[in-house]
Design a protein around this motif. Structure first.
Motif, PDB file in Angstrom:
ATOM      1  N   LEU A  31      20.513 129.770  29.005  1.00 15.57           N
ATOM      2  CA  LEU A  31      21.192 129.558  27.726  1.00 15.57           C
ATOM      3  C   LEU A  31      22.263 128.486  27.828  1.00 15.57           C
ATOM      4  CD1 LEU A  31      21.560 133.247  26.441  1.00 15.57           C
ATOM      5  CD2 LEU A  31      20.090 131.473  25.498  1.00 15.57           C
ATOM      6  N   PHE A  32      22.999 128.492  28.946  1.00 17.34           N
ATOM      7  CA  PHE A  32      24.021 127.467  29.154  1.00 17.34           C
ATOM      8  C   PHE A  32      23.401 126.071  29.117  1.00 17.34           C
ATOM      9  CE2 PHE A  32      26.185 124.532  32.035  1.00 17.34           C
ATOM     10  CZ  PHE A  32      27.466 124.533  31.505  1.00 17.34           C
ATOM     11  N   LEU A  33      22.291 125.881  29.828  1.00 18.58           N
ATOM     12  CA  LEU A  33      21.640 124.566  29.886  1.00 18.58           C
ATOM     13  C   LEU A  33      21.075 124.160  28.525  1.00 18.58           C
ATOM     14  CD1 LEU A  33      19.814 124.887  33.331  1.00 18.58           C
ATOM     15  CD2 LEU A  33      21.848 123.499  32.813  1.00 18.58           C
ATOM     16  N   VAL A  34      20.506 125.134  27.809  1.00 18.21           N
ATOM     17  CA  VAL A  34      19.950 124.849  26.478  1.00 18.21           C
ATOM     18  C   VAL A  34      21.055 124.416  25.519  1.00 18.21           C
ATOM     19  CG1 VAL A  34      18.889 125.898  24.426  1.00 18.21           C
ATOM     20  CG2 VAL A  34      17.929 126.339  26.694  1.00 18.21           C
ATOM     21  N   PHE A  35      22.153 125.187  25.476  1.00 17.09           N
ATOM     22  CA  PHE A  35      23.238 124.868  24.541  1.00 17.09           C
ATOM     23  C   PHE A  35      24.003 123.615  24.965  1.00 17.09           C
ATOM     24  CE2 PHE A  35      22.994 129.532  23.428  1.00 17.09           C
ATOM     25  CZ  PHE A  35      22.460 129.311  22.173  1.00 17.09           C
ATOM     26  N   LEU A  36      24.092 123.360  26.270  1.00 14.41           N
ATOM     27  CA  LEU A  36      24.705 122.111  26.733  1.00 14.41           C
ATOM     28  C   LEU A  36      23.871 120.914  26.279  1.00 14.41           C
ATOM     29  CD1 LEU A  36      26.803 120.556  28.420  1.00 14.41           C
ATOM     30  CD2 LEU A  36      25.324 120.921  30.423  1.00 14.41           C
ATOM     31  N   ALA A  37      22.545 121.029  26.414  1.00 16.99           N
ATOM     32  CA  ALA A  37      21.659 119.947  25.965  1.00 16.99           C
ATOM     33  C   ALA A  37      21.790 119.721  24.461  1.00 16.99           C
ATOM     34  CB  ALA A  37      20.210 120.283  26.333  1.00 16.99           C
ATOM     35  N   ILE A  38      21.834 120.835  23.697  1.00 15.31           N
ATOM     36  CA  ILE A  38      22.001 120.726  22.241  1.00 15.31           C
ATOM     37  C   ILE A  38      23.310 120.019  21.903  1.00 15.31           C
ATOM     38  CG2 ILE A  38      22.458 122.084  20.137  1.00 15.31           C
ATOM     39  CD1 ILE A  38      20.411 124.124  21.156  1.00 15.31           C
ATOM     40  N   TYR A  39      24.375 120.408  22.607  1.00 17.05           N
ATOM     41  CA  TYR A  39      25.705 119.820  22.355  1.00 17.05           C
ATOM     42  C   TYR A  39      25.706 118.318  22.646  1.00 17.05           C
ATOM     43  CZ  TYR A  39      30.752 119.061  22.800  1.00 17.05           C
ATOM     44  OH  TYR A  39      32.036 118.591  22.668  1.00 17.05           O
ATOM     45  N   LEU A  40      25.157 117.941  23.788  1.00 14.87           N
ATOM     46  CA  LEU A  40      25.152 116.523  24.177  1.00 14.87           C
ATOM     47  C   LEU A  40      24.306 115.688  23.217  1.00 14.87           C
ATOM     48  CD1 LEU A  40      24.857 116.838  28.075  1.00 14.87           C
ATOM     49  CD2 LEU A  40      26.903 116.263  26.741  1.00 14.87           C
ATOM     50  N   ILE A  41      23.133 116.207  22.852  1.00 13.73           N
ATOM     51  CA  ILE A  41      22.266 115.479  21.910  1.00 13.73           C
ATOM     52  C   ILE A  41      22.936 115.368  20.545  1.00 13.73           C
ATOM     53  CG2 ILE A  41      20.051 115.515  20.687  1.00 13.73           C
ATOM     54  CD1 ILE A  41      18.913 116.987  23.191  1.00 13.73           C
ATOM     55  N   THR A  42      23.592 116.455  20.121  1.00  8.89           N
ATOM     56  CA  THR A  42      24.307 116.458  18.835  1.00  8.89           C
ATOM     57  C   THR A  42      25.389 115.392  18.806  1.00  8.89           C
ATOM     58  OG1 THR A  42      23.914 118.828  18.502  1.00  8.89           O
ATOM     59  CG2 THR A  42      25.724 117.849  17.259  1.00  8.89           C
ATOM     60  N   MET A  43      26.196 115.342  19.867  1.00  5.01           N
ATOM     61  CA  MET A  43      27.299 114.380  19.905  1.00  5.01           C
ATOM     62  C   MET A  43      26.787 112.947  19.979  1.00  5.01           C
ATOM     63  SD  MET A  43      29.785 116.341  19.481  1.00  5.01           S
ATOM     64  CE  MET A  43      31.109 115.152  19.653  1.00  5.01           C
ATOM     65  N   VAL A  44      25.779 112.710  20.822  1.00  6.72           N
ATOM     66  CA  VAL A  44      25.213 111.356  20.945  1.00  6.72           C
ATOM     67  C   VAL A  44      24.574 110.932  19.617  1.00  6.72           C
ATOM     68  CG1 VAL A  44      23.419 109.962  22.056  1.00  6.72           C
ATOM     69  CG2 VAL A  44      24.871 111.450  23.444  1.00  6.72           C
ATOM     70  N   GLY A  45      23.803 111.849  19.007  1.00  8.32           N
ATOM     71  CA  GLY A  45      23.127 111.528  17.753  1.00  8.32           C
ATOM     72  C   GLY A  45      24.093 111.237  16.615  1.00  8.32           C
ATOM     73  N   ASN A  46      25.075 112.107  16.436  1.00  9.16           N
ATOM     74  CA  ASN A  46      26.012 111.944  15.315  1.00  9.16           C
ATOM     75  C   ASN A  46      26.998 110.800  15.533  1.00  9.16           C
ATOM     76  OD1 ASN A  46      25.599 114.121  13.169  1.00  9.16           O
ATOM     77  ND2 ASN A  46      25.548 115.338  15.032  1.00  9.16           N
ATOM     78  N   LEU A  47      27.605 110.747  16.712  1.00  9.04           N
ATOM     79  CA  LEU A  47      28.566 109.672  16.974  1.00  9.04           C
ATOM     80  C   LEU A  47      27.862 108.317  17.091  1.00  9.04           C
ATOM     81  CD1 LEU A  47      31.060 111.407  19.446  1.00  9.04           C
ATOM     82  CD2 LEU A  47      31.271 111.080  16.977  1.00  9.04           C
ATOM     83  N   LEU A 288      22.658 119.318  14.953  1.00  5.93           N
ATOM     84  CA  LEU A 288      21.697 118.681  15.855  1.00  5.93           C
ATOM     85  C   LEU A 288      20.622 117.915  15.089  1.00  5.93           C
ATOM     86  CD1 LEU A 288      20.304 118.359  18.714  1.00  5.93           C
ATOM     87  CD2 LEU A 288      19.115 120.494  18.172  1.00  5.93           C
ATOM     88  N   VAL A 289      20.056 118.537  14.054  1.00  5.43           N
ATOM     89  CA  VAL A 289      18.891 117.941  13.387  1.00  5.43           C
ATOM     90  C   VAL A 289      19.270 116.921  12.308  1.00  5.43           C
ATOM     91  CG1 VAL A 289      17.459 119.962  13.846  1.00  5.43           C
ATOM     92  CG2 VAL A 289      18.673 119.809  11.664  1.00  5.43           C
TER      93      VAL A 289
END
Length: 312
Positions: A31-47, A288-289
């Motif tokens: 779960l940590f790895l999944v949510f970390l990946a979601i967080y990183l993709i979210t920040m990269v995508g939005n910013l 994220l999406v």
């Protein structure tokens, strides 16, 4: 809020334990790895979307300015919740103070409220662009765009401050465990030893009013848009107009659907079992999406991205 003793020898709670996903210790690492990946993709995508809109002059139009601010608020939403959740996967105590709780809720409420008004502004922008294209540059001036964006942020701040202010009337002397991965306001109400009826009423009135107002603007705008689209004689023009609105309408449907179900549904304070899955959806999945919903269906953003990749 000071710690003192109540009549039943319980100390007032000024710290809470976020139990989050503690019921599944065997899934902690995954779960940590999944949510970390979601967080990183979210920040990269939005910013990344914000940076793209800021650097490319021909993207600095009302539609993209609203989209850039929406992406910024999605980043704020993710930042308010995810870092503490990731920390708690490997924390022994999972403690969060009352004031940290208030800060989490403040920034989350700010982001979600601003998103409501920005989505309404984007619907109005699409209405003017499709229904009154000759008046678009006159109506959707930079001045109006700045006013609408500023109004969204002011509304977000005021809405957050109202609910945080009302939290000070509560005392917490029951349990100190919050069955959640962040300090959402409804689980806090369940822990209060003061009747949270007034707080619940404020949530219903203000959140309900904001969502009703902004949803009404979106629905009316899209009724006019659909009427205009289906009266177009050109199939090409009809397809282009539908494509322009599809991503926004999808994002609006997902966003408002989850918020209405969480905060405005009857007995929302008492239905604790629905908190976690719904919260994951509107605090993690939607931010994220969103950049992908808007970017993958937008030729201008795709072309600018390709151009920047070639230049680098």
């Amino acid at each position: 809020m000071n710690v003192e003793m109540t009549g039943d020898n319980q100390s007032l709670t000024v710290e809470f334990v976020l139990t989050g996903f503690a019921d599944h210790p065997e899934l902690r690492t995954i779960l940590f790895l999944v949510f970390l990946a979601i967080y990183l993709i979210t920040m990269v995508g939005n910013l990344g979307l914000v940076a793209l809109i800021c650097t490319e002059r021909h993207l600095q139009t009302p539609m993209y300015i609203f989209l850039g601010n929406l992406a910024l608020m999605d980043s704020c939403c993710s930042c308010a919740v995810t870092p503490k959740m990731l920390e708690n996967f490997f924390s022994k105590d999972r403690i969060i103070s009352l004031y940290e709780c208030m800060a989490q809720w403040y920034f989350l409420c700010l982001a979600e409220t601003a998103d409501c008004f920005l989505l309404a502004a984007m619907a109005f922008d699409r209405y003017v662009a499709i229904c009154n294209p000759l008046m678009y540059h006159t109506t959707m001036s930079n001045k109006l765009c700045i006013k609408m964006t500023t109004g969204a942020f002011i509304a977000g701040n005021l809405h957050s401050m109202i609910h945080v202010g009302f939290l000070f009337r509560l005392t917490f002397c029951r349990s100190h465990q919050i069955n959640h991965f962040f300090c959402d306001i409804l689980p806090l109400y369940r822990l209060s030893c003061v009747d949270p009826y007034l707080n619940e009423l404020m949530i219903f009135i203000f959140s309900g009013s904001i969502q009703t107002l902004t949803i009404t603007i979106v629905i009316i705008s899209y009724l006019f848009i659909l009427f205009t689209i289906f009266t177009m004689k050109s199939n090409k023009g009809r397809g282009k107009a539908l494509s322009t609105c599809a991503s926004h309408f999808l994002s609006v449907s997902i966003f408002y659907g989850s918020l209405l179900f969480v905060y405005i549904r009857p007995n929302s304070v008492n239905e604790e079992d629905k908190d976690l899955p719904l919260a994951i959806f509107y605090t993690l999945v939607i931010p994220l999406v969103n950049p992908f919903i808007y970017s993958l269906r937008n030729k201008e953003i795709i072309n600018v991205t390709k151009k920047m990749i070639k230049m680098s």
